[in-house]
Design an enzyme around this catalytic site. Structure first.
Site, short mmCIF file in Angstrom:
data_model
loop_
_atom_site.label_atom_id
_atom_site.label_comp_id
_atom_site.label_asym_id
_atom_site.label_seq_id
_atom_site.Cartn_x
_atom_site.Cartn_y
_atom_site.Cartn_z
N TYR A 13 50.02 91.96 1.89
CA TYR A 13 51.94 91.90 1.53
C TYR A 13 51.69 90.92 1.01
CZ TYR A 13 51.49 95.12 6.18
OH TYR A 13 51.96 95.83 6.77
N GLN B 16 52.08 70.34 10.61
CA GLN B 16 52.69 71.65 11.34
C GLN B 16 51.88 72.21 13.02
OE1 GLN B 16 53.02 74.12 8.13
NE2 GLN B 16 55.11 73.41 7.24
N TYR C 243 57.96 74.98 -5.36
CA TYR C 243 58.93 74.49 -5.04
C TYR C 243 59.37 73.37 -6.54
CZ TYR C 243 58.55 75.13 0.09
OH TYR C 243 58.23 75.67 0.67
N HIS D 251 50.77 75.18 7.68
CA HIS D 251 50.82 76.21 7.63
C HIS D 251 49.88 77.19 8.51
CE1 HIS D 251 52.77 76.79 3.74
NE2 HIS D 251 53.98 76.05 4.47
N GLU E 247 59.81 86.37 4.73
CA GLU E 247 60.72 88.19 4.95
C GLU E 247 60.13 88.17 6.02
OE1 GLU E 247 57.38 88.45 1.32
OE2 GLU E 247 56.14 89.57 2.97
#
Length: 384
Positions: free
Chosen positions: A264, A94, A275, A157, A254
């Site tokens: 958070y 990513q 998963y 990520h 979210e």
């Protein structure tokens, strides 16, 4: 001869008409939505997994491609390359060339900020940010102003969204697949970073005093923490509210408003599950001292890109959030009233594939980036 002359004249006319049609973006579609009927045209094609875009003052668009290429797109759809990217950028998983932001004084100082995944020792990578001058189609005076610590192997990520205000640069980071680090202030992992525009750390950051008063390794750049992988960030200039959204695991994407020093919750609380197994993560969905999202998705839509509609071009959308969906190829509108999300509308329904970024451009038109090897810039405006 007169007949031949007329034929040549007609041929010349149709030749010019063909050239004009090729050079002019055509309406790709008309889409009905709850509040507006949209005309959608294709401004540019041939982009390689574009990730972020920002508008330059003269109307050109600066676009990052995840494979490590920076491009400039004119308002007519002409594409050119921008040179001068730093070494060390790694295109992995990513990661790659990610977020873009302009200095609020870009018209005079030409400063642009770029986020990318940078590889260091032992093939470990993290998100870094540079500050550079954009002069024509070249970057110069490059300075690295932020490097994530610690770094990890793997390609998951990286976060990477950037946002500038009059005084600050915000950097959104992911957990790099090391979820527990998102709860530790001695790590940048899973946090929102706030810097001054020159790259220094604001002394009014929520953990600045703690970082100087103790030896516990607290990172003074952290503004909020407990995030999994932020992929959208925008500012409401009327209320000065910083909105973000982030990917959950299997479910639990979210939307949040970011407050200084707030936690958070990831991975202690989440609306997602592991998963494959579907097993519980952490303590569940609530815990004391941890923020609740304003909106969440189960199942996940994989949100990406985020903007708040400010102009008058889409009057029925004014003040609402728009974001893309990678999983379902959606344009999503979140209807906001008094800071509360009261309705969700899903549009496009996969017609253009994965939507990576959403930006309100000059004149209030909405621009989308599609995430593909032949990625496009789509331009949306309401029918008259």
């Amino acid at each position: 001869m007169a007949c031949l002359s007329r034929l040549l004249s007609h041929a010349h006319y149709f030749s010019l008409l063909s050239l004009w049609l090729l050079a002019t973006p055509t309406n790709a579609d008309t889409v009905n939505t709850q509040k507006h009927t949209l005309n959608i045209d294709v401004l540019a094609t041939g982009l390689n997994h574009p990730w972020s875009m920002v508008f330059l003052p003269e109307g050109d668009i600066l676009v990052s491609e995840r494979n490590g290429v920076l491009k400039r797109v004119s308002d007519k759809g002409d594409v050119s390359h921008v040179s001068g990217l730093p070494e060390g950028l790694v295109y992995k998983g990513q990661g790659g060339l990610l977020g873009l932001a302009l200095s609020p004084d870009f018209s005079t100082n030409k400063i642009v900020y770029l986020a990318f995944s940078e590889e260091g020792q032992f093939s470990k990578a993290g998100t870094s940010v540079i500050r550079a001058k954009l002069q024509g189609n070249a970057l110069s005076d490059i300075t690295t102003i932020f490097q994530t610590a610690p770094r990890f192997a793997g390609g998951r990520h990286f976060g990477g969204r950037l946002l500038t205000t009059d005084k600050h640069l915000y950097i959104a980071l992911g957990d790099r697949g090391n979820r527990d680090k998102a709860q530790h202030l001695d790590s940048h992992i899973g946090s929102v970073i706030r810097l001054n525009l020159d790259g220094s750390t604001p002394i009014d950051n929520p953990f600045y005093a703690q970082s100087t008063a103790t030896s516990d390794g607290t990172k003074p750049e952290i503004f909020s923490y407990g995030h999994r992988n932020i992929q959208g960030m925008t500012l409401d200039p009327k209320t000065n509210t910083l909105w973000t959204h982030e990917h959950g695991p299997q479910g639990g994407d979210e939307v949040n408003t970011i407050e200084a020093g707030a936690n958070y919750g990831w991975p202690t609380i989440t609306y997602g599950v592991n998963y494959g197994t579907g097993s519980k993560i952490g303590k569940g969905t609530h815990a004391e001292g941890m923020e609740q999202p304003l909106h969440f998705w189960v199942p996940s839509i994989a949100p990406s890109g985020l903007t708040i509609v400010q102009g008058d071009t889409f009057p029925e959308w004014q003040g609402d959030l728009l974001l893309g969906s990678l999983k379902f190829g959606l344009l999503v509108r979140l209807d906001i009233e008094n800071g509360i999300i009261v309705n969700e509308e899903r549009m496009l329904d996969g017609k253009y594939g994965r939507i990576r970024d959403v930006v309100e451009g000059p004149g209030g038109k909405i621009y989308l980036l599609t995430d593909a090897s032949n990625g496009q810039i789509l331009r949306l405006h309401p029918t008259q």
